[in-house]
Design an enzyme around this catalytic site. Structure first.
Site, PDB file in Angstrom:
ATOM      1  N   ASP A  71       0.740  -1.161  -0.013  1.00 61.95           N
ATOM      2  CA  ASP A  71      -0.042   0.009  -0.065  1.00 61.95           C
ATOM      3  C   ASP A  71       0.712   1.313   0.048  1.00 61.95           C
ATOM      4  OD1 ASP A  71      -2.422  -1.235  -0.168  1.00 61.95           O
ATOM      5  OD2 ASP A  71      -2.438  -1.470   2.097  1.00 61.95           O
ATOM      6  N   GLY A  72       1.910   1.232   0.765  1.00 63.80           N
ATOM      7  CA  GLY A  72       2.824   2.338   0.726  1.00 63.80           C
ATOM      8  C   GLY A  72       3.558   2.588  -0.694  1.00 63.80           C
TER       9      GLY A  72
ATOM     10  N   ASN B  87      -4.873   9.092   1.247  1.00 62.06           N
ATOM     11  CA  ASN B  87      -5.426   8.833   2.789  1.00 62.06           C
ATOM     12  C   ASN B  87      -6.063   9.532   3.601  1.00 62.06           C
ATOM     13  OD1 ASN B  87      -5.121   5.963   1.697  1.00 62.06           O
ATOM     14  ND2 ASN B  87      -3.564   5.602   3.029  1.00 62.06           N
TER      15      ASN B  87
ATOM     16  N   ASP C 160      -3.840  14.950  21.103  1.00 65.88           N
ATOM     17  CA  ASP C 160      -2.765  14.862  20.386  1.00 65.88           C
ATOM     18  C   ASP C 160      -2.721  15.326  18.798  1.00 65.88           C
ATOM     19  OD1 ASP C 160      -1.616  13.609  22.560  1.00 65.88           O
ATOM     20  OD2 ASP C 160      -1.348  11.630  21.885  1.00 65.88           O
TER      21      ASP C 160
ATOM     22  N   THR D  63      -9.800   3.175   6.365  1.00 65.81           N
ATOM     23  CA  THR D  63      -9.250   1.904   7.112  1.00 65.81           C
ATOM     24  C   THR D  63      -7.788   2.057   7.347  1.00 65.81           C
ATOM     25  OG1 THR D  63      -8.658   0.905   4.930  1.00 65.81           O
ATOM     26  CG2 THR D  63     -10.961   0.384   5.502  1.00 65.81           C
ATOM     27  N   ALA D  64      -7.065   3.061   7.314  1.00 64.90           N
ATOM     28  CA  ALA D  64      -5.761   3.141   7.431  1.00 64.90           C
ATOM     29  C   ALA D  64      -5.644   3.745   8.941  1.00 64.90           C
ATOM     30  CB  ALA D  64      -4.894   3.931   6.693  1.00 64.90           C
ATOM     31  N   TYR D  65      -4.912   5.016   9.148  1.00 67.04           N
ATOM     32  CA  TYR D  65      -4.665   5.802  10.124  1.00 67.04           C
ATOM     33  C   TYR D  65      -5.867   5.962  11.089  1.00 67.04           C
ATOM     34  CZ  TYR D  65      -2.291   9.126  13.262  1.00 67.04           C
ATOM     35  OH  TYR D  65      -1.825   9.691  14.446  1.00 67.04           O
TER      36      TYR D  65
ATOM     37  N   SER E 124      -7.049   3.032  12.920  1.00 70.73           N
ATOM     38  CA  SER E 124      -5.977   3.112  14.250  1.00 70.73           C
ATOM     39  C   SER E 124      -6.897   4.043  15.389  1.00 70.73           C
ATOM     40  CB  SER E 124      -4.953   3.277  13.943  1.00 70.73           C
ATOM     41  OG  SER E 124      -4.451   2.063  12.982  1.00 70.73           O
TER      42      SER E 124
END
EC number: 2.7.1.23
Length: 258
Positions: free
Chosen positions: A44-45, A116, A146, A157-159, A162
């Site tokens: 993905d990167g 993203n 933060d 569905t990425a960061y 999370s």
């Protein structure tokens, strides 16, 4: 859909390079400038790097990725055989990047794009204080956290996930606005806003509580304020096998337990 001129790009990892050598023996390849489709090998990167390269150089070619990385959410299964047939049967998805207009404390202005998410992150041990506006209306006078991020459906569905943000269906027409480790307001866990929204974020007391803005992998430090919008002038086209299309993956991800 039928493509006649494939170009091949691969991640520098040994696994991807070995796969590229295998494909070079099986098919005819063309330079990027002469191609009508890109075959990308990696994770993905690497796919994000490829899409950013297309954005930066104004190439408008569809990309068919094959996973030789880890998760491979934006990729198809690696199979060297029947590639031309897979391209004919592939399902095309158009994604639009976020546009981040950022200004630093010193007055420097930058425009970055993100497939993203765009993230605002604290630079020091001090918590961040942010004022957030949507379409010109202040919706949060002060978020203590933060940081905060704005994610597309493809990036949800990425960061974003999370950070306990929502998974967005691909065709939802929405963006996720998700705080990162929020402290105040205590009950605020984020929002979903239409993808036509104009999102403004202003850093409160940037000298004492400095923040950076990150558009995918591109960072702008000592940020004062950012404006985030969806850029519909720069579409990106991803190709997927019919049984592994992006909308199906996003739907399945909502029911994963681990």
């Amino acid at each position: 859909m039928k493509f006649n001129r494939m170009t091949l790009i691969a991640s520098p990892t040994p696994k991807a390079q070995k796969a590229a050598e295998e494909l070079k023996k099986l098919y005819q390849w063309y330079p990027l400038e002469e191609a009508d489709v890109i075959i990308a090998l990696g994770g993905d990167g690497f796919m994000l790097q490829t899409l950013h390269h297309l954005l930066d150089n104004s190439f408008n070619l569809p990309v068919f990725g094959m996973n030789l990385g880890t998760v491979g959410f934006l990729m198809n299964e690696w199979r060297p055989s029947n590639l031309l047939r897979r391209l004919i049967r592939a399902k095309q998805f158009t994604v639009y990047p976020l546009r981040m207009d950022g200004q630093t404390v010193s007055g420097e202005q930058k425009i970055y794009r993100a497939i993203n998410e765009v993230s605002m992150l604290r630079e020091t041990r001090q918590t961040a204080h942010l004022e957030i506006s949507v379409d010109g209306r202040i919706v949060l006078p002060e978020l203590v956290s933060d940081g905060v991020l704005v994610a597309t459906p493809a990036g949800s569905t990425a960061y974003n996930l999370s950070a306990d943000g929502p998974i967005l269906p691909f065709d939802s027409g929405m963006l996720a606005l998700t705080p990162i480790s929020p402290f105040r307001p205590r009950r605020w866990r984020g929002a979903i806003v239409p993808d036509g929204s104009i999102i403004d974020m202003r850093v409160v007391d940037p000298d004492k509580r400095p923040m950076s803005a990150v558009a995918d992998q591109r960072e702008l430090r000592e940020i004062a304020n950012v404006t985030i919008t969806l850029d519909r002038t720069t579409p990106l086209h991803l190709l997927f096998d019919p049984n592994h299309a992006l909308d199906d993956r996003i739907a399945r991800e909502q029911f994963r337990l681990c």
